[in-house]
Design a protein around this motif. Structure first.
Motif, PDB file in Angstrom:
ATOM      1  N   LEU A   1       1.169  -1.088  -0.176  1.00  0.00           N
ATOM      2  CA  LEU A   1      -0.043   0.028   0.028  1.00  0.00           C
ATOM      3  C   LEU A   1       1.108   1.283   0.208  1.00  0.00           C
ATOM      4  CD1 LEU A   1      -2.384   1.148   0.041  1.00  0.00           C
ATOM      5  CD2 LEU A   1      -2.862   1.255   2.388  1.00  0.00           C
ATOM      6  N   ALA A   2       1.878   1.168   1.089  1.00  0.00           N
ATOM      7  CA  ALA A   2       2.725   2.337   0.941  1.00  0.00           C
ATOM      8  C   ALA A   2       3.151   2.907  -0.880  1.00  0.00           C
ATOM      9  CB  ALA A   2       3.879   2.381   2.245  1.00  0.00           C
ATOM     10  N   GLN A   3       3.869   1.801  -1.388  1.00  0.00           N
ATOM     11  CA  GLN A   3       4.723   1.802  -3.044  1.00  0.00           C
ATOM     12  C   GLN A   3       3.482   2.180  -3.546  1.00  0.00           C
ATOM     13  OE1 GLN A   3       7.548   1.402  -1.881  1.00  0.00           O
ATOM     14  NE2 GLN A   3       7.565   0.494  -3.472  1.00  0.00           N
TER      15      GLN A   3
ATOM     16  N   THR B   1       4.479   5.105   7.691  1.00  0.00           N
ATOM     17  CA  THR B   1       3.400   5.892   7.424  1.00  0.00           C
ATOM     18  C   THR B   1       2.025   4.951   7.363  1.00  0.00           C
ATOM     19  OG1 THR B   1       4.958   7.829   6.101  1.00  0.00           O
ATOM     20  CG2 THR B   1       3.047   8.052   6.418  1.00  0.00           C
ATOM     21  N   ILE B   2       2.262   4.399   6.581  1.00  0.00           N
ATOM     22  CA  ILE B   2       1.475   3.602   6.488  1.00  0.00           C
ATOM     23  C   ILE B   2       0.816   2.935   8.200  1.00  0.00           C
ATOM     24  CG2 ILE B   2      -0.338   0.882   5.439  1.00  0.00           C
ATOM     25  CD1 ILE B   2      -0.046   3.640   3.951  1.00  0.00           C
ATOM     26  N   ASN B   3       1.697   2.693   8.690  1.00  0.00           N
ATOM     27  CA  ASN B   3       1.185   2.038   9.942  1.00  0.00           C
ATOM     28  C   ASN B   3       0.958   3.290  11.578  1.00  0.00           C
ATOM     29  OD1 ASN B   3       1.866  -0.240  12.319  1.00  0.00           O
ATOM     30  ND2 ASN B   3       4.170   0.721  12.720  1.00  0.00           N
TER      31      ASN B   3
ATOM     32  N   ILE C   1      -0.929   5.304  10.210  1.00  0.00           N
ATOM     33  CA  ILE C   1      -2.126   5.338   9.642  1.00  0.00           C
ATOM     34  C   ILE C   1      -3.070   5.083  10.744  1.00  0.00           C
ATOM     35  CG2 ILE C   1      -3.830   6.124   8.074  1.00  0.00           C
ATOM     36  CD1 ILE C   1      -1.058   7.020   6.220  1.00  0.00           C
ATOM     37  N   GLU C   2      -2.683   3.630  10.460  1.00  0.00           N
ATOM     38  CA  GLU C   2      -3.243   2.303  11.005  1.00  0.00           C
ATOM     39  C   GLU C   2      -3.971   2.425  12.350  1.00  0.00           C
ATOM     40  OE1 GLU C   2      -2.633  -0.944   7.671  1.00  0.00           O
ATOM     41  OE2 GLU C   2      -1.742  -0.972   9.073  1.00  0.00           O
ATOM     42  N   ASN C   3      -2.422   3.442  12.872  1.00  0.00           N
ATOM     43  CA  ASN C   3      -2.488   3.299  14.382  1.00  0.00           C
ATOM     44  C   ASN C   3      -3.021   4.671  15.247  1.00  0.00           C
ATOM     45  OD1 ASN C   3      -2.024   0.443  15.010  1.00  0.00           O
ATOM     46  ND2 ASN C   3       0.140   1.280  14.130  1.00  0.00           N
ATOM     47  N   VAL C   4      -3.108   5.763  14.048  1.00  0.00           N
ATOM     48  CA  VAL C   4      -3.703   6.783  13.687  1.00  0.00           C
ATOM     49  C   VAL C   4      -3.425   7.761  14.981  1.00  0.00           C
ATOM     50  CG1 VAL C   4      -6.322   8.087  15.223  1.00  0.00           C
ATOM     51  CG2 VAL C   4      -6.342   5.890  14.134  1.00  0.00           C
ATOM     52  N   LYS C   5      -1.416   7.576  14.969  1.00  0.00           N
ATOM     53  CA  LYS C   5      -0.797   8.275  15.416  1.00  0.00           C
ATOM     54  C   LYS C   5      -0.335   9.582  14.589  1.00  0.00           C
ATOM     55  CE  LYS C   5       0.782   4.283  17.976  1.00  0.00           C
ATOM     56  NZ  LYS C   5       1.822   3.008  17.642  1.00  0.00           N
ATOM     57  N   ASN C   6      -1.141   9.801  14.095  1.00  0.00           N
ATOM     58  CA  ASN C   6      -0.353  10.616  12.830  1.00  0.00           C
ATOM     59  C   ASN C   6      -1.280  11.615  12.506  1.00  0.00           C
ATOM     60  OD1 ASN C   6       1.053  12.318  10.039  1.00  0.00           O
ATOM     61  ND2 ASN C   6       1.596  10.431   9.699  1.00  0.00           N
ATOM     62  N   ASN C   7      -0.856  13.317  12.938  1.00  0.00           N
ATOM     63  CA  ASN C   7      -1.987  13.900  12.122  1.00  0.00           C
ATOM     64  C   ASN C   7      -2.495  14.543  11.200  1.00  0.00           C
ATOM     65  OD1 ASN C   7      -2.744  14.241  14.948  1.00  0.00           O
ATOM     66  ND2 ASN C   7      -0.780  16.531  14.795  1.00  0.00           N
ATOM     67  N   GLN C   8      -1.069  14.236   9.993  1.00  0.00           N
ATOM     68  CA  GLN C   8      -1.550  14.502   9.027  1.00  0.00           C
ATOM     69  C   GLN C   8      -1.829  13.317   7.678  1.00  0.00           C
ATOM     70  OE1 GLN C   8       2.654  15.770   7.510  1.00  0.00           O
ATOM     71  NE2 GLN C   8       2.343  17.809   8.439  1.00  0.00           N
TER      72      GLN C   8
END
Length: 57
Positions: A18-20, A28-30, A32-39
């Motif tokens: 998915l990242a590719q 980044t995917i990790n 996002i999936e763990n909702v630790k990224n504000n962007q």
């Protein structure tokens, strides 16, 4: 609620694949999936569009 992981798994894609596909790092995917990224909105919508393009959604 974050459904990226659910959709990714339904498509049988790894985080790396998915990242590719969306042009980001696997980490980044990790995040996002763990909702630790504000962007995440941009990356989430790219991921959803990529997954749904195949008709999996």
């Amino acid at each position: 609620m974050n459904h990226i992981k659910t959709y990714r798994k339904a498509k049988k894609m790894s985080q790396y694949e998915l990242a590719q596909a969306v042009g980001v790092a696997r980490q980044t995917i990790n995040l996002i999936e763990n909702v630790k990224n504000n962007q995440t909105l941009l990356w989430c919508s790219r991921g959803i569009r990529r997954i749904s393009a195949s008709g999996a959604l």
